[in-house]
Write an enzyme that holds these catalytic residues in place. Sequence first.
Site, short mmCIF file in Angstrom:
data_model
loop_
_atom_site.label_atom_id
_atom_site.label_comp_id
_atom_site.label_asym_id
_atom_site.label_seq_id
_atom_site.Cartn_x
_atom_site.Cartn_y
_atom_site.Cartn_z
N GLU A 90 0.82 -1.20 0.00
CA GLU A 90 0.00 0.00 0.00
C GLU A 90 0.85 1.25 0.00
O GLU A 90 1.96 1.29 0.53
CB GLU A 90 -0.91 0.01 1.20
CG GLU A 90 -0.14 0.02 2.49
CD GLU A 90 -1.02 0.06 3.70
OE1 GLU A 90 -2.23 -0.16 3.55
OE2 GLU A 90 -0.50 0.33 4.78
N CYS A 103 3.33 8.52 0.84
CA CYS A 103 3.88 7.65 1.88
C CYS A 103 4.08 6.27 1.25
O CYS A 103 3.13 5.66 0.77
CB CYS A 103 2.86 7.61 3.02
SG CYS A 103 3.28 6.48 4.34
N CYS A 110 5.63 -6.53 8.11
CA CYS A 110 6.75 -5.99 8.87
C CYS A 110 7.09 -6.97 9.99
O CYS A 110 6.21 -7.61 10.55
CB CYS A 110 6.38 -4.64 9.47
SG CYS A 110 7.74 -3.81 10.33
N CYS A 114 5.48 -3.90 16.40
CA CYS A 114 5.04 -2.85 17.34
C CYS A 114 3.57 -3.10 17.69
O CYS A 114 2.75 -3.38 16.81
CB CYS A 114 5.22 -1.47 16.73
SG CYS A 114 6.94 -1.08 16.33
N CYS A 117 0.63 -1.19 15.81
CA CYS A 117 0.73 -1.01 14.36
C CYS A 117 0.12 -2.18 13.62
O CYS A 117 0.45 -3.34 13.88
CB CYS A 117 2.20 -0.84 13.97
SG CYS A 117 2.44 -0.66 12.19
N CYS A 331 -1.86 3.47 8.44
CA CYS A 331 -1.06 2.38 8.98
C CYS A 331 -1.52 0.96 8.69
O CYS A 331 -1.95 0.23 9.58
CB CYS A 331 -0.91 2.54 10.49
SG CYS A 331 -0.59 4.22 10.96
N1 SAH Z 1 8.96 1.21 10.42
C1 SAH Z 1 9.08 2.64 10.34
C2 SAH Z 1 8.15 3.29 9.33
C3 SAH Z 1 6.72 2.82 9.25
S1 SAH Z 1 5.52 3.33 10.43
C4 SAH Z 1 8.90 3.26 11.69
O1 SAH Z 1 8.53 2.56 12.62
O2 SAH Z 1 9.14 4.45 11.84
C5 SAH Z 1 5.28 5.04 10.27
C6 SAH Z 1 4.83 5.68 11.58
O3 SAH Z 1 3.45 5.34 11.90
C7 SAH Z 1 5.66 5.21 12.77
O4 SAH Z 1 6.00 6.31 13.57
C8 SAH Z 1 4.68 4.29 13.47
O5 SAH Z 1 5.03 4.08 14.79
C9 SAH Z 1 3.38 5.01 13.27
N2 SAH Z 1 2.19 4.20 13.55
C10 SAH Z 1 2.02 2.87 13.39
N3 SAH Z 1 0.80 2.48 13.79
C11 SAH Z 1 0.16 3.58 14.22
C12 SAH Z 1 -1.12 3.83 14.73
N4 SAH Z 1 -2.00 2.85 14.91
N5 SAH Z 1 -1.45 5.11 15.05
C13 SAH Z 1 -0.56 6.11 14.86
N6 SAH Z 1 0.67 5.95 14.37
C14 SAH Z 1 1.05 4.69 14.07
#
Ligand code: SAH
Length: 345
Positions: A90, A103, A110, A114, A117, A331
């Site tokens: 995506e 983006c 991944c 986290c 996420c 996300c």
């Molecule tokens: N792996 C990289 C880039 C992808 S995520 C990283 O972790 O930075 C891009 C951003 O979106 C990251 O800051 C991530 O923590 C955030 N993110 C992921 N899930 C989210 C959510 N449910 N709400 C808000 N931000 C989120």
Amino acid sequence: MTYAWSILPDEWKPILKERGLRPFRADQILQSLYRDYITDWDAATTLPLDFRETLKREFPITPAREAAVSRSSDGTVKLLLEMEDGALVETVIIPANGRLTQCVSTQVGCAMGCAFCASGSKGLVRSLKSHEIVSEVLAARKYGTLTNLVVMGMGEPFANYDETMRALKLVNSGRGPNLGARHITLSTCGVVPGFAKLAAEGLQFELSVSLHAPNDALRSELMPVNRRWPLRELIAACREYTVKTKRIITFEYTLIDGVNDSRENAEELARLVRGVPMAKVNLIPLSPVEHRPDFRTPPESTLMMFLDVLMKAHVQTMLRRSRGKDADAACGQLRLREIERSGIK
Ligand code: SAH
């Protein structure tokens, strides 16, 4: 096989030469690829027919198939792209403040896991190759002229460092799509070896670090990567990066109700980021995800309190509002929907 969209402009001449092809064609090739934006060598009509056939065989152009498009009422467009092997990726195109920001994803799924996420909730399928990342950027062209690129889609760019950097160098190249380095932002969850590598490139890309917690206990709970590279190591890597490159680092902090949004968390965060010269903080209210219904967006009053603590501590802070929500653009959600609907991987 060498994919056309994985070859950096300066590499064309030597590559052609090595294969007994005419190096002087390199300029015409580059014009066709990144001025005319052809998606099929047949459209490169400045080149002789037999040469086009050779290019087709040796350097295929690989446009991604648009598997789904969703539009949000705020103008955000989310594309679900299908790669050659059927992998779904995506990418989101976000118009805001006179800019058009894309983006992009660097991996399918991944491995970082986290907690908040959606992209990591089903694990890693595979990393993308540079030509596939470039194909995301080129697929966005029909929705407008990009001004900015953020590597904040699916995947961890520092866990796919070489292919990601190759794609970004190509997109940045003056003889390629020519997007300015300062308009390209990489975001990492804190894969520490990536910082020194990026600093050594001598490029002007922007760097964001996803922090989300101000101490190891909480960060390890939310972000398993912290068990491998705890905050002490992460902050040291950030400091070294900043000192070496003289470039700013932006810390991303997603606020989750009752999890990481207390006054103490804000005070601890302020102390932590003051250890990095010129650091900035972006606060992002959580975008709720289906697999963690217990994670909620904090109330407005908490967002304001958190912001206030950081500002009073003289930390440069921005409160970001999530966009594209009604297009499932936050996300990993569109891909997840598609997977659930069709059983595709
Ligand atoms: N792996 C990289 C880039 C992808 S995520 C990283 O972790 O930075 C891009 C951003 O979106 C990251 O800051 C991530 O923590 C955030 N993110 C992921 N899930 C989210 C959510 N449910 N709400 C808000 N931000 C989120």
